[in-house]
Scaffold this active site. Structure first.
Site, PDB file in Angstrom:
ATOM      1  N   GLU A 192      10.859   1.784  -2.942  1.00  0.00           N
ATOM      2  CA  GLU A 192      10.053   1.601  -1.740  1.00  0.00           C
ATOM      3  C   GLU A 192       9.590   2.950  -1.175  1.00  0.00           C
ATOM      4  OE1 GLU A 192       8.678  -0.913  -0.601  1.00  0.00           O
ATOM      5  OE2 GLU A 192       8.270  -0.598   1.519  1.00  0.00           O
ATOM      6  N   THR A 200      -7.706  -4.994   1.461  1.00  0.00           N
ATOM      7  CA  THR A 200      -6.414  -4.364   1.185  1.00  0.00           C
ATOM      8  C   THR A 200      -5.413  -5.329   0.561  1.00  0.00           C
ATOM      9  OG1 THR A 200      -4.809  -2.795   2.081  1.00  0.00           O
ATOM     10  CG2 THR A 200      -5.347  -4.736   3.452  1.00  0.00           C
TER      11      THR A 200
HETATM   12  C1  DMJ Z   1      -0.174  -6.016   1.049  1.00  0.00           C
HETATM   13  O1  DMJ Z   1      -0.044  -7.095   1.889  1.00  0.00           O
HETATM   14  C2  DMJ Z   1      -1.356  -5.183   1.397  1.00  0.00           C
HETATM   15  O2  DMJ Z   1      -1.688  -4.407   0.318  1.00  0.00           O
HETATM   16  C3  DMJ Z   1      -1.141  -4.314   2.582  1.00  0.00           C
HETATM   17  O3  DMJ Z   1      -2.226  -3.465   2.832  1.00  0.00           O
HETATM   18  C4  DMJ Z   1       0.074  -3.476   2.413  1.00  0.00           C
HETATM   19  N1  DMJ Z   1       1.190  -4.147   1.856  1.00  0.00           N
HETATM   20  C5  DMJ Z   1       1.112  -5.270   1.009  1.00  0.00           C
HETATM   21  C6  DMJ Z   1       1.535  -5.035  -0.407  1.00  0.00           C
HETATM   22  O4  DMJ Z   1       2.462  -4.084  -0.626  1.00  0.00           O
END
Ligand code: DMJ
Length: 631
Positions: A501, A612
């Protein structure tokens, strides 16, 4: 029954009947009960709208249904347009907002037959406004707005899926393997957890959690576009049927504005753009309206948590001094522009353009954007800067806003360029062993740590580099390659070949977690996300190779009898599973791995930007922009 009027000098009607005081009281009670019953019947009976029409003027009835956040999604496209805003210029549109977008909004507001949006409620300079649910204003008898889907599809430069099969049988086989993993993940979710948010693959049941305010089916919505592009037809139909029949938006719970936006709205928008199925569009728009009350703050910077039923919103308890989070309010722009594009309602675009205006105005320490901003004052609350968690996708959305605008939104590009320059100057470091990393910054003090989340930045920097001058481009491509390499190192230095992580660069450690609490891997996508961009932009085969190593590691350590699970420690080959198949594993990790082995024209970067959560949203090529027809 006609009641006799009371005449001057004559006793009233009950008195005239010779009733005593308690009897009169009972009589009046009976009368008022009767009246309430009559009116109640008119307004509460199942099909009372017909009665209502007898009593209420037509427009008022329409208005109540247009503003109702529970309006049936199936009627969305036949709805009448909303009333025009008070002023032609959107209230919150920044003077510095991209001119084309502002012109488009203005043109829409001015066009007599086009759709228009409700005016935003006035916002006091010094206090909270009461939350408002929905944005509906009385509808007027204008023609409905209709997004021209066919025209949009014609504007795409490449097919969205399929494409030529690769010459190389190994590549074809790898692609098929990843498709099989997706099918396995979906089938198990469907069997044990359909309708819940995530699958718990060890206990073979569903998980709901508390991020989505009572919404269900996060995995369904997150998986839709991946199933579609992998041509898992039957599975896609299963997911679509669930959205049609069971996806209930009338919920009443506390949701993360950010998560609902990136997963649900992003997933629905992508599914609509890919398939043209109206249900996805109407659900996205309906849900988008439910998020709007979160913006009712003195600055228009939304709060992080919203009750989807009441519209009440507040900040996360853990966020300093009631602040909003950069990566949360900074990760709405792409989806909200598309909500405006599809609905013809400028309110969504206004909200995110206003966020940009606030961010442009506030002073940036050393040119950096801290992670916590007060939605009341519009000032930073803390000077913690990170390209990982709490900051990450804000930067991603700046460069992607520019790309999605077909490179017209030069304001976003400038903000991105300036931010990246500051990040490079203050946060980018090289370890003793030669690994480039991006540290975190706390009021000028560096924390030499990189989160897994920050590993998306290799891909982002490569995407942005594509569009600088030659020298600049090379510089940023090198930086992107170095960061991606560092993230790859965080994988290869673990026993499972999956990354932790967070990893650190201090006390002789390089690209490894030093704390027990940072050793876990929850099926996150960011490292393979960077591999995809690096592959598409360089065609260096090592990125495909690195992606394939991830596939093998996932199969070996995360695949269990009923799905895929995160692991608690990447540094042991007898890992303990966390019993959670995250929805982003289907939305992002598997999609990016699959795209790594596809031809470049499958979801081409010419046509699409990925939100994202890896949901593809189309680039607004000028030949479909503002071509929505008015019927
Ligand atoms: C996802 O939900 C998206 O990429 C977000 O921007 C960050 N974290 C998670 C995946 O790790």
């Amino acid at each position: 029954m006609v009641l006799p009027r009371k005449l001057p000098g004559m006793p009233g009607w009950p008195a005239a009947l010779g009733l005593r005081l308690p009897q009169k009281f009972l009589f009046l009670l009976f009368l008022s009960g009767l009246l309430t019953l009559c009116f109640g019947a008119l307004f509460l009976l199942p099909d009372s709208s017909r009665f209502k029409r007898l009593f209420l003027p037509r427009r008022a009835t329409s208005s109540s249904s247009s503003s109702s956040s529970s309006s049936s999604s199936s009627t969305r496209d036949t709805e009448l347009p909303r009333s025009p805003p008070a002023a032609a210029e959107p209230r919150h549109a920044s003077p510095a907002a991209p001119r084309r977008l502002r012109e488009k909004l203005r043109a829409r507001n001015a066009a007599p037959a086009a759709h228009t949006a409700p005016a935003s409620r006035p916002q006091g300079p010094d206090g909270e406004r009461p939350a408002e649910v929905g944005t509906g204003a009385p509808r007027e008898s204008r023609a409905p707005f209709q997004f021209d889907y066919e025209r949009f599809r014609q504007s795409l430069r490449h097919p969205v899926r399929g494409g030529r099969p690769d010459q190389d049988p190994d590549i074809r086989a790898r692609k098929m393997k990843i498709k099989e993993m997706m099918k396995f993940a979906w089938d198990n979710y469907k069997q044990y957890a359909l309708g819940k948010n995530e699958l718990r693959p060890l206990t073979k049941n569903g998980h709901i959690g508390n991020m989505f305010g009572g919404l269900r089916g996060a995995t369904v919505v997150d998986a839709l576009d991946t199933l579609y592009i992998m041509e898992l037809e039957e599975e896609f139909q299963e997911a679509k049927a669930w959205v049609e029949k069971s996806f209930d938006l009338n919920v009443n719970g506390e949701a993360s504005l950010f998560e609902v936006n990136i997963r649900y709205i992003g997933g629905l928008l992508a599914a609509y753009y890919l398939t043209g199925e109206e249900v996805f569009k109407s659900k996205a728009l309906e849900l988008g309206e439910k998020l709007l009350p979160a913006f009712n703050t003195p600055t228009g910077i939304p709060r992080g948590v919203i009750n989807l039923g009441s519209g009440m919103s507040w900040s996360w308890g853990w966020a300093s001094a009631g602040s909003s989070i950069l990566a949360e309010f900074g990760t709405l722009h792409l989806e909200f522009l598309h909500l405006t594009e599809l609905s013809g309602n400028p309110v969504f675009a206004e909200k995110v353009l206003n966020i940009r205006k606030v961010l442009k105005r506030v002073e940036k320490p050393q040119g950096l954007y801290p992670n916590f901003l007060s939605p009341v004052t519009g000032n930073w609350v803390q000077h913690h800067v990170s390209i990982g968690g709490l900051g990450d996708s804000f930067y991603e959305y700046l460069i992607k806003s520019w790309l999605m605008s077909d490179k017209k939104d030069s304001e976003a590009k400038k903000m991105y360029d300036d931010a990246l320059e500051a990040i490079e100057k203050h946060l980018v470091k090289k370890s003793a062993g030669g690994l480039t990393y991006i540290a975190e910054w706390r009021g000028g003090i560096l924390d030499h740590k990189m989160g897994h989340l920050a590993c998306f930045s290799g891909g982002m920097i490569a995407l942005g580099a594509e569009h600088g001058g030659e020298e600049r481009k090379q510089h940023y491509m090198d930086l992107a390659a170095e960061i991606t390499n560092t993230c790859h190192e965080s994988y290869v230095r673990s026993d499972t070949k999956l990354g932790p992580e967070a990893f650190r660069f201090d006390a002789g450690t390089e690209a490894m977690a030093t704390r027990l609490s940072e050793r876990y891997y929850i099926l996150r996508p960011e490292v393979v996300e960077s591999y995809v961009y690096m592959w598409r932009l360089t065609h260096d085969v090592k990125y495909r190779q690195w992606g394939w190593e991830v596939v093998k590691a996932l199969e070996k350590h995360c695949r269990v009898e009923a799905g895929f699970s995160g692991i608690r420690d990447v540094y042991t080959t007898v890992p303990t599973h966390d019993n959670m198949q995250q929805s982003f594993f289907l939305a992002e990790t598997l999609k990016y791995l699959y795209l790594l082995f596809c031809e470049d024209d499958v979801l081409s970067l010419d046509d699409w930007v990925f939100n994202t959560e890896a949901h593809p949203l189309p680039v607004n090529h000028s030949n479909f922009k503002a071509k929505a027809s008015v019927q």
